[in-house]
Design a protein around this motif. Sequence first.
Motif, PDB file in Angstrom:
ATOM      1  N   MET A 113       9.518  28.169 -72.896  1.00 40.58           N
ATOM      2  CA  MET A 113      10.225  27.410 -71.877  1.00 40.58           C
ATOM      3  C   MET A 113      10.584  28.325 -70.709  1.00 40.58           C
ATOM      4  O   MET A 113      10.583  27.886 -69.564  1.00 40.58           O
ATOM      5  CB  MET A 113      11.469  26.757 -72.475  1.00 40.58           C
ATOM      6  CG  MET A 113      11.122  25.660 -73.482  1.00 40.58           C
ATOM      7  SD  MET A 113      12.540  25.024 -74.405  1.00 40.58           S
ATOM      8  CE  MET A 113      13.504  24.261 -73.126  1.00 40.58           C
ATOM      9  N   ASP A 114      10.859  29.587 -70.992  1.00 43.16           N
ATOM     10  CA  ASP A 114      11.173  30.549 -69.934  1.00 43.16           C
ATOM     11  C   ASP A 114       9.994  30.712 -68.982  1.00 43.16           C
ATOM     12  O   ASP A 114      10.187  30.833 -67.769  1.00 43.16           O
ATOM     13  CB  ASP A 114      11.567  31.904 -70.510  1.00 43.16           C
ATOM     14  CG  ASP A 114      12.983  31.932 -71.057  1.00 43.16           C
ATOM     15  OD1 ASP A 114      13.722  30.941 -70.863  1.00 43.16           O
ATOM     16  OD2 ASP A 114      13.345  32.938 -71.675  1.00 43.16           O
ATOM     17  N   TYR A 115       8.775  30.736 -69.510  1.00 48.81           N
ATOM     18  CA  TYR A 115       7.600  30.862 -68.643  1.00 48.81           C
ATOM     19  C   TYR A 115       7.481  29.629 -67.747  1.00 48.81           C
ATOM     20  O   TYR A 115       7.239  29.748 -66.549  1.00 48.81           O
ATOM     21  CB  TYR A 115       6.315  31.053 -69.458  1.00 48.81           C
ATOM     22  CG  TYR A 115       5.110  31.192 -68.565  1.00 48.81           C
ATOM     23  CD1 TYR A 115       4.861  32.384 -67.894  1.00 48.81           C
ATOM     24  CD2 TYR A 115       4.253  30.122 -68.339  1.00 48.81           C
ATOM     25  CE1 TYR A 115       3.784  32.515 -67.030  1.00 48.81           C
ATOM     26  CE2 TYR A 115       3.173  30.242 -67.485  1.00 48.81           C
ATOM     27  CZ  TYR A 115       2.937  31.434 -66.835  1.00 48.81           C
ATOM     28  OH  TYR A 115       1.873  31.552 -65.972  1.00 48.81           O
ATOM     29  N   LEU A 116       7.674  28.452 -68.323  1.00 48.73           N
ATOM     30  CA  LEU A 116       7.592  27.221 -67.529  1.00 48.73           C
ATOM     31  C   LEU A 116       8.651  27.193 -66.436  1.00 48.73           C
ATOM     32  O   LEU A 116       8.408  26.677 -65.343  1.00 48.73           O
ATOM     33  CB  LEU A 116       7.729  25.986 -68.422  1.00 48.73           C
ATOM     34  CG  LEU A 116       6.590  25.730 -69.408  1.00 48.73           C
ATOM     35  CD1 LEU A 116       6.918  24.533 -70.280  1.00 48.73           C
ATOM     36  CD2 LEU A 116       5.269  25.524 -68.677  1.00 48.73           C
ATOM     37  N   ALA A 117       9.813  27.769 -66.721  1.00 48.14           N
ATOM     38  CA  ALA A 117      10.913  27.785 -65.749  1.00 48.14           C
ATOM     39  C   ALA A 117      10.798  28.924 -64.743  1.00 48.14           C
ATOM     40  O   ALA A 117      11.607  29.016 -63.821  1.00 48.14           O
ATOM     41  CB  ALA A 117      12.248  27.878 -66.488  1.00 48.14           C
ATOM     42  N   GLY A 118       9.810  29.795 -64.921  1.00 44.34           N
ATOM     43  CA  GLY A 118       9.639  30.906 -63.989  1.00 44.34           C
ATOM     44  C   GLY A 118      10.563  32.075 -64.248  1.00 44.34           C
ATOM     45  O   GLY A 118      10.746  32.932 -63.379  1.00 44.34           O
ATOM     46  N   LEU A 119      11.157  32.149 -65.444  1.00 40.61           N
ATOM     47  CA  LEU A 119      12.084  33.230 -65.770  1.00 40.61           C
ATOM     48  C   LEU A 119      11.380  34.466 -66.318  1.00 40.61           C
ATOM     49  O   LEU A 119      11.987  35.536 -66.413  1.00 40.61           O
ATOM     50  CB  LEU A 119      13.128  32.747 -66.779  1.00 40.61           C
ATOM     51  CG  LEU A 119      14.000  31.589 -66.291  1.00 40.61           C
ATOM     52  CD1 LEU A 119      14.884  31.089 -67.417  1.00 40.61           C
ATOM     53  CD2 LEU A 119      14.827  32.020 -65.090  1.00 40.61           C
TER      54      LEU A 119
END
Length: 73
Positions: free
Chosen positions: A55-61
């Motif tokens: 989810m972090d990758y999808l959020a750009g984190l």
Amino acid sequence: MGRLAELRRERGYTQVKMQMLTGIDQSDYSKLEREQRFYTFEQCRRIALALDTSMDYLAGLTDEKTPYPRGRR
């Protein structure tokens, strides 16, 4: 092209396939890809599982596409 569309295409999935994998209506999914709509937590979770990412990758984190190790439930 955004991260979501890029990952989907890398996996060889169509938006209709993503609908089948996530339960998110294709038209809503299309809006997510075009950034015309924000993810809900549940949508982000379902998409991350379907695309085998975090989810972090999808959020750009993070720039790391590899998902975190999943523990037992």
